[in-house]
Write a protein that holds these residues in place. Sequence first.
Motif, short mmCIF file in Angstrom:
data_model
loop_
_atom_site.label_atom_id
_atom_site.label_comp_id
_atom_site.label_asym_id
_atom_site.label_seq_id
_atom_site.Cartn_x
_atom_site.Cartn_y
_atom_site.Cartn_z
N GLY A 98 40.73 42.42 36.85
CA GLY A 98 41.15 42.40 35.22
C GLY A 98 41.05 41.19 34.75
N GLY A 99 40.29 40.39 35.20
CA GLY A 99 39.23 39.58 34.09
C GLY A 99 39.31 38.32 34.77
N TRP A 100 40.03 37.64 35.40
CA TRP A 100 41.11 36.96 36.65
C TRP A 100 40.04 35.81 37.37
CZ3 TRP A 100 42.03 33.15 39.73
CH2 TRP A 100 42.85 31.98 39.83
N VAL A 101 39.32 35.68 37.54
CA VAL A 101 38.33 35.28 38.69
C VAL A 101 37.65 33.22 38.21
CG1 VAL A 101 35.84 35.43 38.98
CG2 VAL A 101 36.75 37.36 38.10
N ALA A 102 38.28 33.10 39.85
CA ALA A 102 38.16 31.37 40.19
C ALA A 102 37.08 31.27 39.35
CB ALA A 102 38.64 31.31 41.09
N PRO A 103 36.27 30.05 39.34
CA PRO A 103 35.25 29.54 39.14
C PRO A 103 34.47 28.62 40.20
CG PRO A 103 36.91 27.24 38.69
CD PRO A 103 37.99 29.36 38.87
N GLN A 104 33.88 29.12 40.26
CA GLN A 104 32.62 28.64 41.65
C GLN A 104 33.08 29.70 42.67
OE1 GLN A 104 29.81 26.69 41.77
NE2 GLN A 104 30.14 26.86 39.83
N LEU A 105 33.24 30.83 42.59
CA LEU A 105 33.98 31.43 43.65
C LEU A 105 33.58 31.97 44.70
CD1 LEU A 105 36.53 34.21 43.94
CD2 LEU A 105 34.44 35.24 42.87
N GLU A 106 32.17 32.31 44.46
CA GLU A 106 31.26 32.16 46.04
C GLU A 106 31.05 30.81 46.66
OE1 GLU A 106 30.32 34.77 46.98
OE2 GLU A 106 30.23 35.98 45.92
N VAL A 107 31.70 29.47 45.84
CA VAL A 107 31.79 28.28 46.60
C VAL A 107 32.84 28.58 47.15
CG1 VAL A 107 31.66 25.63 46.33
CG2 VAL A 107 30.50 27.00 45.13
N TRP A 108 34.82 28.70 47.43
CA TRP A 108 35.36 29.18 47.49
C TRP A 108 35.29 30.09 48.61
CZ3 TRP A 108 38.80 25.11 46.99
CH2 TRP A 108 38.28 24.33 45.51
N VAL A 109 34.78 30.96 48.80
CA VAL A 109 34.48 31.95 49.63
C VAL A 109 33.74 31.25 50.66
CG1 VAL A 109 33.40 33.85 50.11
CG2 VAL A 109 34.22 34.18 48.47
N ALA A 110 32.33 30.06 50.94
CA ALA A 110 32.31 29.65 51.96
C ALA A 110 33.23 28.90 52.24
CB ALA A 110 30.78 29.32 51.60
N ALA A 111 33.86 28.40 51.26
CA ALA A 111 34.47 26.79 51.98
C ALA A 111 35.85 27.61 52.96
CB ALA A 111 35.44 26.40 50.57
N SER A 112 35.88 29.11 52.74
CA SER A 112 36.77 29.78 53.49
C SER A 112 36.26 29.94 54.74
CB SER A 112 37.59 30.37 53.44
OG SER A 112 36.89 31.87 52.89
#
Length: 208
Positions: A98-112
């Motif tokens: 729907g267009g709502w994407v967290a900033p620095q998404l790939e960084v947060w994925v790695a942080a998880s």
Amino acid sequence: MKIKNKSVLKCGLGLAGLALVNLAQAHSGHGGHIGPSETEQASGLLAGLLHPFTGLDHLLAMLAVGVWASQLWQGRVRLGAPALFLAMLMLGAVAAMGGWVAPQLEVWVAASVAAFGALLLVGARAPAGLGLLVVAAAAWVHGQAHGLEMVTGASASLFITGFTLGSAVLHGLGLLMGSALARLPARLAQGLAMALAASGLLMVLSRL
């Protein structure tokens, strides 16, 4: 605490179900829109099913959820954390589409991944509520990453169904791994948790 956790899970699953229904209606042939062909639908389902297996960050996170759940609980209660993850995974994907994407998404994925490593290292000493919060937050960003990589022309609902099923399979494997790790020396299990956390940190640094 048990009642609260069950309420959260039911709410998350209900919201995810409603979102999937809306997506299915939006991408179907109703309302004058031409839906995707059967070939496109099949490719979307298959692509979604395989997607959690194609990225190391996704793969490690899905397995870690199952391992962590097996550390804390026994019986059917162990399925609570994976169920919460899957519900938030779907909601995150819907938000991204729907267009709502967290900033620095790939960084947060790695942080998880690093967060799951730390969670496994602490084990039962960490409050269950904190662990479930980590699970929910991680699922949200992983779901967003999945949603952004949907196959062009595929049915959104089938793609979501596919990667949800694929993630569920990995959760199941994680539960089995957790049971196996419980029979090994504690130092070995701690070493694997540290390796997971370290790999997550390396992923974060590579994406900054």
